[in-house]
Motif scaffolding. Structure first.
Motif, PDB file in Angstrom:
ATOM      1  N   SER A 193      29.777 -18.274  42.369  1.00  0.00           N
ATOM      2  CA  SER A 193      29.043 -17.035  42.084  1.00  0.00           C
ATOM      3  C   SER A 193      29.958 -15.886  41.682  1.00  0.00           C
ATOM      4  CB  SER A 193      28.230 -16.616  43.306  1.00  0.00           C
ATOM      5  OG  SER A 193      29.077 -16.399  44.429  1.00  0.00           O
ATOM      6  N   LEU A 194      31.278 -16.128  41.652  1.00  0.00           N
ATOM      7  CA  LEU A 194      32.238 -15.070  41.359  1.00  0.00           C
ATOM      8  C   LEU A 194      32.670 -15.083  39.896  1.00  0.00           C
ATOM      9  CD1 LEU A 194      34.770 -15.028  44.340  1.00  0.00           C
ATOM     10  CD2 LEU A 194      32.921 -13.428  43.902  1.00  0.00           C
ATOM     11  N   VAL A 195      32.834 -13.885  39.348  1.00  0.00           N
ATOM     12  CA  VAL A 195      33.423 -13.719  38.018  1.00  0.00           C
ATOM     13  C   VAL A 195      34.574 -12.732  38.162  1.00  0.00           C
ATOM     14  CG1 VAL A 195      33.087 -12.984  35.632  1.00  0.00           C
ATOM     15  CG2 VAL A 195      31.230 -14.150  36.854  1.00  0.00           C
ATOM     16  N   ILE A 196      35.789 -13.188  37.856  1.00  0.00           N
ATOM     17  CA  ILE A 196      36.986 -12.354  37.952  1.00  0.00           C
ATOM     18  C   ILE A 196      37.392 -11.962  36.540  1.00  0.00           C
ATOM     19  CG2 ILE A 196      39.382 -12.245  38.753  1.00  0.00           C
ATOM     20  CD1 ILE A 196      38.596 -14.623  40.662  1.00  0.00           C
ATOM     21  N   SER A 197      37.420 -10.658  36.256  1.00  0.00           N
ATOM     22  CA  SER A 197      37.735 -10.140  34.922  1.00  0.00           C
ATOM     23  C   SER A 197      39.103  -9.472  34.963  1.00  0.00           C
ATOM     24  CB  SER A 197      36.670  -9.146  34.467  1.00  0.00           C
ATOM     25  OG  SER A 197      35.385  -9.741  34.473  1.00  0.00           O
ATOM     26  N   PRO A 198      40.169 -10.171  34.579  1.00  0.00           N
ATOM     27  CA  PRO A 198      41.525  -9.615  34.681  1.00  0.00           C
ATOM     28  C   PRO A 198      41.719  -8.325  33.897  1.00  0.00           C
ATOM     29  CG  PRO A 198      41.614 -11.986  34.367  1.00  0.00           C
ATOM     30  CD  PRO A 198      40.194 -11.575  34.141  1.00  0.00           C
ATOM     31  N   LEU A 199      41.246  -8.268  32.664  1.00  0.00           N
ATOM     32  CA  LEU A 199      41.475  -7.076  31.852  1.00  0.00           C
ATOM     33  C   LEU A 199      40.742  -5.855  32.393  1.00  0.00           C
ATOM     34  CD1 LEU A 199      41.469  -8.438  28.190  1.00  0.00           C
ATOM     35  CD2 LEU A 199      43.418  -7.762  29.607  1.00  0.00           C
ATOM     36  N   LYS A 200      39.584  -6.084  32.977  1.00  0.00           N
ATOM     37  CA  LYS A 200      38.816  -4.984  33.553  1.00  0.00           C
ATOM     38  C   LYS A 200      39.217  -4.716  35.006  1.00  0.00           C
ATOM     39  CE  LYS A 200      34.694  -5.891  30.723  1.00  0.00           C
ATOM     40  NZ  LYS A 200      33.257  -6.269  30.762  1.00  0.00           N
ATOM     41  N   HIS A 201      40.043  -5.608  35.555  1.00  0.00           N
ATOM     42  CA  HIS A 201      40.432  -5.517  36.968  1.00  0.00           C
ATOM     43  C   HIS A 201      39.180  -5.395  37.828  1.00  0.00           C
ATOM     44  CE1 HIS A 201      42.934  -4.129  40.455  1.00  0.00           C
ATOM     45  NE2 HIS A 201      43.741  -5.009  39.915  1.00  0.00           N
ATOM     46  N   LYS A 202      38.262  -6.335  37.620  1.00  0.00           N
ATOM     47  CA  LYS A 202      36.939  -6.233  38.227  1.00  0.00           C
ATOM     48  C   LYS A 202      36.478  -7.613  38.690  1.00  0.00           C
ATOM     49  CE  LYS A 202      32.231  -4.752  36.940  1.00  0.00           C
ATOM     50  NZ  LYS A 202      31.421  -4.184  35.820  1.00  0.00           N
ATOM     51  N   VAL A 203      35.800  -7.637  39.842  1.00  0.00           N
ATOM     52  CA  VAL A 203      35.217  -8.869  40.359  1.00  0.00           C
ATOM     53  C   VAL A 203      33.732  -8.633  40.595  1.00  0.00           C
ATOM     54  CG1 VAL A 203      35.181 -10.524  42.272  1.00  0.00           C
ATOM     55  CG2 VAL A 203      37.361  -9.613  41.470  1.00  0.00           C
ATOM     56  N   THR A 204      32.915  -9.551  40.134  1.00  0.00           N
ATOM     57  CA  THR A 204      31.483  -9.461  40.402  1.00  0.00           C
ATOM     58  C   THR A 204      31.015 -10.743  41.083  1.00  0.00           C
ATOM     59  OG1 THR A 204      30.933 -10.321  38.192  1.00  0.00           O
ATOM     60  CG2 THR A 204      31.017  -7.925  38.467  1.00  0.00           C
ATOM     61  N   GLN A 205      30.024 -10.597  41.926  1.00  0.00           N
ATOM     62  CA  GLN A 205      29.423 -11.741  42.612  1.00  0.00           C
ATOM     63  C   GLN A 205      27.917 -11.624  42.458  1.00  0.00           C
ATOM     64  OE1 GLN A 205      29.923 -11.958  46.925  1.00  0.00           O
ATOM     65  NE2 GLN A 205      30.145 -14.175  46.768  1.00  0.00           N
TER      66      GLN A 205
END
Length: 231
Positions: free
Chosen positions: A137-149
């Protein structure tokens, strides 16, 4: 780079200011919590060096306020404290501080910590991969420095994000605490295994993960280290 120095003792403020400015950083200083928060919001520093013992509020309270304010929550924080008890350090890390030094400290050590934290911050925005990392359920966005669940943002500190990203990029591979330290902070970095445990605990709390579940997101291998489990 702009650095905010927060300490109620003028000699210490001036000592830090002198050594930091020798490295060509721009500095601001505050002697209490209220000034510190105002400068954070008005000057948007790249880093805060924060003493825990202040006259109007504790550094831990300031750390908590910063991490809960959407306009300044991503500013890295290095705690400076005369306290050496694990509980104080652990509390600060759990609140989202990125690092700590204890008084009395060597200016060289503090500068090394500053450079390490700023380097990690820069690397987060200069990731070699612009692809999102998707695990369950996790999405890790390195360029945005953001994690969503489940499409909701997960609020992680800079260090928590670095650890999660590192483990996620090597899904299924086990890493010792020292290997994690080396990967996210650099080799020969003077930090305890306990600090990594605290950061992992913080990540678990924020993503609703439990090591006791039948299928944990982050698995603890006792005596070895941690890994992100295969789906």
């Amino acid at each position: 780079m702009k650095i905010l120095i927060v300490d109620d003792e003028e000699p210490i403020r001036e000592l830090i200011k002198y050594n930091v400015e020798k490295q060509k950083y721009e500095t601001f200083t505050a002697e209490n919590g209220q000034q510190a928060l105002e400068l954070c919001r008005n000057k948007n520093p790249d880093l805060v060096i924060l003493d825990l013992m202040l006259p109007d509020m504790s550094g831990l309270d300031i750390c908590r306020i910063i991490r809960n304010d959407s306009s300044i929550k991503n500013i890295p924080i290095i705690m400076v404290t005369a306290k050496t008890e694990d509980s104080d350090i652990v509390t600060g890390l759990e609140l989202g501080a990125d690092d700590y030094v204890t008084k009395p400290f060597s200016p060289k050590v503090l500068l090394a910590r500053i450079q390490s934290v700023l380097r990690r911050k820069g690397e987060a925005f200069r990731s070699n991969s612009d692809e999102d990392i998707k695990i369950r359920s996790l999405v890790i966005s390195p360029l945005k420095h953001k994690v969503t669940q489940n499409e909701k943002e997960v609020e992680l500190s800079a260090t928590e994000f670095s650890i999660l990203e590192f483990l996620a990029r090597h899904k299924g591979q086990v890493f010792s605490r020292q290997q994690i330290i080396n990967a996210v902070k650099g080799s020969s970095y003077p930090v305890t295994d306990r600090s990594i445990d605290v950061q992992i605990l913080g990540i678990r709390k924020k993503i609703g993960d439990s090591p006791e579940s039948s299928n944990p997101f982050i698995e603890t291998l006792r005596g070895v280290g941690y890994r992100i489990c295969e789906e």
